[in-house]
Design a protein around this motif. Structure first.
Motif, PDB file in Angstrom:
ATOM      1  N   TYR A  52      71.181 -57.422 -49.415  1.00  0.00           N
ATOM      2  CA  TYR A  52      69.755 -57.216 -49.664  1.00  0.00           C
ATOM      3  C   TYR A  52      69.128 -58.404 -50.386  1.00  0.00           C
ATOM      4  N   ASN A  53      67.827 -58.544 -50.185  1.00  0.00           N
ATOM      5  CA  ASN A  53      67.041 -59.613 -50.798  1.00  0.00           C
ATOM      6  C   ASN A  53      66.654 -59.188 -52.212  1.00  0.00           C
ATOM      7  N   SER A  59      62.973 -54.535 -50.808  1.00  0.00           N
ATOM      8  CA  SER A  59      64.366 -54.714 -50.411  1.00  0.00           C
ATOM      9  C   SER A  59      65.308 -54.468 -51.585  1.00  0.00           C
ATOM     10  N   GLU A  62      65.631 -50.795 -52.064  1.00  0.00           N
ATOM     11  CA  GLU A  62      66.514 -50.233 -51.045  1.00  0.00           C
ATOM     12  C   GLU A  62      67.981 -50.518 -51.373  1.00  0.00           C
ATOM     13  N   GLY A 109      68.789 -54.851 -46.406  1.00  0.00           N
ATOM     14  CA  GLY A 109      67.504 -54.644 -47.049  1.00  0.00           C
ATOM     15  C   GLY A 109      66.788 -55.969 -47.089  1.00  0.00           C
ATOM     16  N   SER A 110      65.861 -56.165 -46.155  1.00  0.00           N
ATOM     17  CA  SER A 110      65.327 -57.506 -45.946  1.00  0.00           C
ATOM     18  C   SER A 110      64.101 -57.469 -45.058  1.00  0.00           C
ATOM     19  N   GLY A 134      66.485 -52.094 -43.294  1.00  0.00           N
ATOM     20  CA  GLY A 134      65.518 -51.422 -44.139  1.00  0.00           C
ATOM     21  C   GLY A 134      64.180 -51.258 -43.449  1.00  0.00           C
ATOM     22  N   THR A 137      62.242 -53.994 -41.394  1.00  0.00           N
ATOM     23  CA  THR A 137      62.784 -54.598 -40.171  1.00  0.00           C
ATOM     24  C   THR A 137      62.268 -53.940 -38.898  1.00  0.00           C
TER      25      THR A 137
END
Length: 264
Positions: A52-53, A59, A62, A109-110, A134, A137
């Motif tokens: 994830y970011n 993100s 998430e 998550g991005s 996520g 997207t």
């Protein structure tokens, strides 16, 4: 009133009642719906890695809050959690670490750009399992950037722009005419509905738009938003709960031959 079409972070509206509203039913419901659809087609999924970011608020929520609990409730073991940041281009180290855990699925998550790059790198390194993306997207950009690498991708949306109903198709047709052929993402449908929800409230709740009535006009609009029940818009029926969150439908989607389709 403050109304957001796409924001999905848990607890977003709680502190600002009765002024804050979101059209998005929320990341927790969305990711649970997506995981259920993925596991229906991939019943052997037992282990997962989250990437994830950490620089993006949705993100991060998430990756750190929503998805670990979602996996736990589904009896899927979280074997690693790996971060990256907006603007990263080389994901070889993160993917090598992730695949070293031998996961059955990868959750990303991005936003679509980083998600597509990670999917390409994972396929390059031999990963053949499913991806679950996520809420950010569910956009045509994922397919445009990821190509064959994102075929079979799972995600969810509360505003499916391929839905074969007249309000959605009419909106998409006009959007394509004005955008030069670029397809809208889910936020576009939600923004459209947000404006028309607000227009309806403005016209039906007794708003005067007189300077002396500003405080009461604001209260009327907030009350109208709070009372939305099955408003039939382009994203489907919009119903606000007591926290100002839409409890409308969520669609689980998967990418098939370059198109987001309804997951079986």
């Amino acid at each position: 009133p403050i109304i957001t079409p796409p924001a999905a972070a848990p607890g977003l509206t709680d502190k600002f009642r009765p002024w804050a509203y979101t059209m998005n039913p929320g990341a927790a419901r969305a990711l649970g719906t997506g995981l259920a659809a993925l596991r229906k087609q991939h019943p052997g999924v037992k282990k997962a890695v989250i990437l994830y970011n950490s620089a993006d608020a949705i993100s991060k929520a998430e990756g750190e809050g929503v998805m670990p609990n979602t996996l736990k409730q589904a009896n899927v073991e979280l074997v690693d959690s790996i971060t990256f940041q907006t603007g990263d281009l080389d994901f070889s180290a993160q993917v090598t670490r992730a695949l070293g855990k031998q996961p059955d699925m990868l959750f990303l998550g991005s936003a679509s750009r980083e998600a597509a790059l990670i999917a390409k790198e994972a396929r390059r390194q031999g990963y053949k399992g499913p991806f679950h993306g996520g809420v950010a997207t569910a956009t045509p950009d994922l397919v445009a950037l990821g190509g064959d690498a994102v075929d079979g991708w799972y995600t969810t949306t509360y505003a499916w722009n391929e839905r074969a109903v007249p309000p959605v198709q009419a909106f998409v047709k006009k959007f394509l005419e004005r955008s030069g052929g670029k397809r809208p993402n889910s936020s576009a449908l939600a923004m459209y509905d947000q404006l028309f929800n607000s227009k309806t409230c403005d016209e039906t709740s007794g708003v005067t738009n007189k300077p002396d009535d500003l405080d009461s006009d604001r209260e009327k609009l907030a009350k109208c938003w709070a009372g939305l029940k099955t408003y039939d818009g382009a994203i489907g029926a919009v119903t606000m709960n007591e926290l100002g969150v839409n409890v409308g439908q969520i669609w689980a989607l998967t990418v098939k031959k370059g198109v987001f389709t309804l997951a079986e």
